[in-house]
Structures are given as C-alpha cells and as structure tokens.
Design a protein around this motif. Structure first.
Motif, mmCIF file in Angstrom:
data_model
loop_
_atom_site.group_PDB
_atom_site.id
_atom_site.type_symbol
_atom_site.label_atom_id
_atom_site.label_comp_id
_atom_site.label_asym_id
_atom_site.label_seq_id
_atom_site.Cartn_x
_atom_site.Cartn_y
_atom_site.Cartn_z
ATOM 1 N N TYR A 1 0.887 -1.170 0.000
ATOM 2 C CA TYR A 1 0.000 0.000 0.000
ATOM 3 C C TYR A 1 0.919 1.212 0.000
ATOM 4 O O TYR A 1 1.930 1.242 0.695
ATOM 5 N N SER B 1 2.584 3.261 2.777
ATOM 6 C CA SER B 1 3.752 2.753 3.511
ATOM 7 C C SER B 1 5.029 3.411 2.983
ATOM 8 O O SER B 1 5.328 3.330 1.783
ATOM 9 N N PRO B 2 5.797 4.049 3.879
ATOM 10 C CA PRO B 2 7.047 4.683 3.426
ATOM 11 C C PRO B 2 8.002 3.697 2.756
ATOM 12 O O PRO B 2 8.753 4.063 1.841
ATOM 13 N N PHE B 3 7.964 2.446 3.213
ATOM 14 C CA PHE B 3 8.905 1.451 2.680
ATOM 15 C C PHE B 3 8.477 0.968 1.285
ATOM 16 O O PHE B 3 9.312 0.593 0.464
ATOM 17 N N THR C 1 2.792 -10.748 6.696
ATOM 18 C CA THR C 1 1.817 -9.677 6.495
ATOM 19 C C THR C 1 2.503 -8.368 6.126
ATOM 20 O O THR C 1 1.846 -7.360 5.932
ATOM 21 N N GLN C 2 3.843 -8.388 6.081
ATOM 22 C CA GLN C 2 4.576 -7.131 5.892
ATOM 23 C C GLN C 2 4.745 -6.778 4.416
ATOM 24 O O GLN C 2 5.027 -7.641 3.586
ATOM 25 N N VAL C 3 4.561 -5.492 4.144
ATOM 26 C CA VAL C 3 4.866 -4.951 2.821
ATOM 27 C C VAL C 3 6.063 -4.001 2.959
ATOM 28 O O VAL C 3 6.288 -3.482 4.056
ATOM 29 N N PRO C 4 6.818 -3.731 1.930
ATOM 30 C CA PRO C 4 6.662 -4.225 0.567
ATOM 31 C C PRO C 4 7.103 -5.679 0.387
ATOM 32 O O PRO C 4 7.962 -6.173 1.120
ATOM 33 N N ASP D 1 11.269 -6.606 2.745
ATOM 34 C CA ASP D 1 12.210 -5.705 3.426
ATOM 35 C C ASP D 1 12.922 -4.799 2.413
ATOM 36 O O ASP D 1 13.734 -5.257 1.616
ATOM 37 N N SER D 2 12.618 -3.511 2.519
ATOM 38 C CA SER D 2 13.034 -2.585 1.465
ATOM 39 C C SER D 2 14.548 -2.513 1.239
ATOM 40 O O SER D 2 14.987 -2.377 0.097
ATOM 41 N N SER D 3 15.342 -2.603 2.306
ATOM 42 C CA SER D 3 16.793 -2.465 2.089
ATOM 43 C C SER D 3 17.379 -3.700 1.391
ATOM 44 O O SER D 3 18.064 -3.556 0.359
ATOM 45 N N PHE E 1 2.580 -2.552 14.409
ATOM 46 C CA PHE E 1 3.906 -2.289 13.821
ATOM 47 C C PHE E 1 4.297 -0.819 14.004
ATOM 48 O O PHE E 1 5.473 -0.499 14.148
ATOM 49 N N MET F 1 7.545 0.480 16.199
ATOM 50 C CA MET F 1 8.580 1.361 15.641
ATOM 51 C C MET F 1 8.745 2.617 16.505
ATOM 52 O O MET F 1 9.858 3.067 16.765
#
Ligand SMILES: N[C@@H](CCC(=O)N[C@@H](CS)C(=O)NCC(=O)O)C(=O)O
Length: 256
Positions: free
Chosen positions: A10, A13-15, A50-53, A64-66, A155, A159
C-alpha cells in the motif's frame, strides 16, 4: 526476455514508496498490486507474512526494502542503489539505517501515536484510508475508523517505541531535519554522493508524497536553502508521480 516484476503493497507505507522509487529510478517496468492492510493474506499470502513491501521478480520474491535494494542491484547493476564500491556502500547503509530507525518513525509514524488527535489528524488519516482503499478496497466502517487504526497498529507502536519518546515530538522532528541536512553535506545527493542512492529514496518519498497527495499543503522545506534543491534534484531522476496512485490523488503539483 524481460522479467515480470510486481510490487505488492500500500502506497501509504514509506517502505513501499521507497521500493517504487528504486524501480522507477532504474527504469524497470513493474506492476503494482494493492494490498489490504486488514486482509494482507489475500494478495501476499504467498510470502507467509503480512509485511509490505513484497517484490516479486518472475518466480522469486523478497521482503524488506533495504535487502530488496541489494537484490535489485545484483540483478540490475546499472544505476546502482548501493553506490560504487565499498566506501560508498557504507555511507549509504549508514544513512538508510538512520532513515529506518529515526527519520521514518519520527517524521511519519510518531505523530499518529503521540500527536494531538484533532480534526486535522483525523482528516489526514481519512485521506490515507482513501489512498489505501484505491489500491485494495477497504470497507466503509474500517475507513471511518482509520484514525484509531493507525494510532494503534502494532507495527507502528513497535517502531515508535524504539524512539526516545522523552524528546518532545516537535523537537525530534526539527532535530531530524538538521540531521538530514548534515547527511546531505555538500551534496549533490545524500552522503555527499554524485548520484542518487537507496539513501535518497529512503527519504525523498516521505517528504514529497505527503505534499503531492495533499496530506500537507504547506511544505516548509521548499524554503530550505539546501534541502529544497536536493528535493528537486532527486525528483528529477524520477517520474513526477512515482507513488503508484492514480493522478487524481495528486492535488499539489510538482513545486519546482
Ligand atoms: N524493515 C521493513 C519495514 C516494513 C514495514 O514496517 N512495513 C509495514 C508498513 S509501513 C507493514 O507491512 N506493517 C504490517 C505488518 O508488519 O504486518 C522494510 O524496510 O521494508
């Protein structure tokens, strides 16, 4: 044959925004699949989480974006996200870690938990729900409850709890902007690097998305002597709307 690339998430989400910027920067065509934060299994059940991206390339996927940035560099080395050589990679990783642990929680998430729950907050939360719903329809009663949903999302709580919450919110945000300025140094890109990197894409979307989709209408950083030119430089390496939202959501046009 070109690969089949799909970004699941979505765009609030910043990531997720960070990863869409990677893909646009590298010039890789991709599909965006909107994930419902209340029913993530419908679209990303295959990931077991359940985590995006989540980024899928042909039959493989990563979260996990990184690490996704590292994966993209390994597959598509042109326009590296991790810079040229080990020294640049270390600089970029250091700023990206700060973005994940400090800038994103402090600038984006903490106000949902510690900020005043006034009408302006509720309006922003409903706007976020509308944006999420354009990717994966949310029932009306869930959209209405969005101010509470974001204030209590586990989440987000997690954070925010990693931050030093004894520092007042406004003071924290001012400090983070000063730290961002220090990370830019003499530029032109974060870390003083000559090309944009994963570090720029970790931060730029968090500032420009909120403005372009009207979550804030007065972007004071546009008056900043070094950060405003940096925003323009990073933006010029991307499409004007790299947010995976329909143009109708862009209410504040490109400010440069
Ligand atoms: N370290 C991760 C963080 C991703 C993250 O926190 N995603 C949030 C949305 S902003 C999420 O999916 N939360 C729901 C959940 O974890 O179930 C990254 O960089 O991608």
């Amino acid at each position: 044959m070109t690969a089949d690339i799909t970004l699941y998430g979505y765009t609030t989400s910043p990531f997720v925004r960070k990863v869409s910027c990677y893909l646009y920067y590298k010039g890789l065509p991709f599909n965006f699949v909107g994930v419902s934060p209340v029913e993530p299994d419908k679209t990303i059940g295959f990931s077991g989480g359940t985590q995006v991206p989540v980024l899928k390339i042909d039959d493989e996927w990563r979260t996990d974006s990184s690490p996704i940035g590292h994966w993209l560099d390994a597959l598509y080395p042109e326009k590296p996200l991790l810079g040229k050589g080990e020294a640049e990679r270390d600089i970029i990783t250091n700023i990206d870690d700060w973005a994940s642990a400090q800038f994103i929680p402090g600038m984006i998430f903490r106000s949902a938990v510690d900020g005043e729950k006034n009408e302006a907050f509720k309006k922003r939360a409903w706007r976020l729900a509308e944006i999420v719903s354009s990717g994966a329809t949310l029932p009306d009663h869930i959209q209405k409850a969005w101010p509470d949903v974001i204030a209590t999302a586990p989440f987000i709580q997690h954070m925010v709890n990693e931050l030093d919450r004894t520092e007042p919110l406004l003071a924290m945000q001012q400090r983070l902007i000063m730290e961002l300025t220090a990370h830019l140094g003499d530029g032109p890109f974060l870390g003083g690097l000559s090309a944009p990197s994963l570090a720029d894409f970790a931060i730029y979307p968090q500032i420009m998305f909120n403005y372009q989709v009207g979550l804030i209408n007065d972007l004071i950083l546009l008056q900043h002597p070094t950060l405003a030119p940096w925003l323009e430089r990073v933006g010029n390496t991307l499409p004007r709307n790299p947010w995976c939202v329909d143009e109708s959501f862009i209410v504040n046009k490109w400010p440069f």
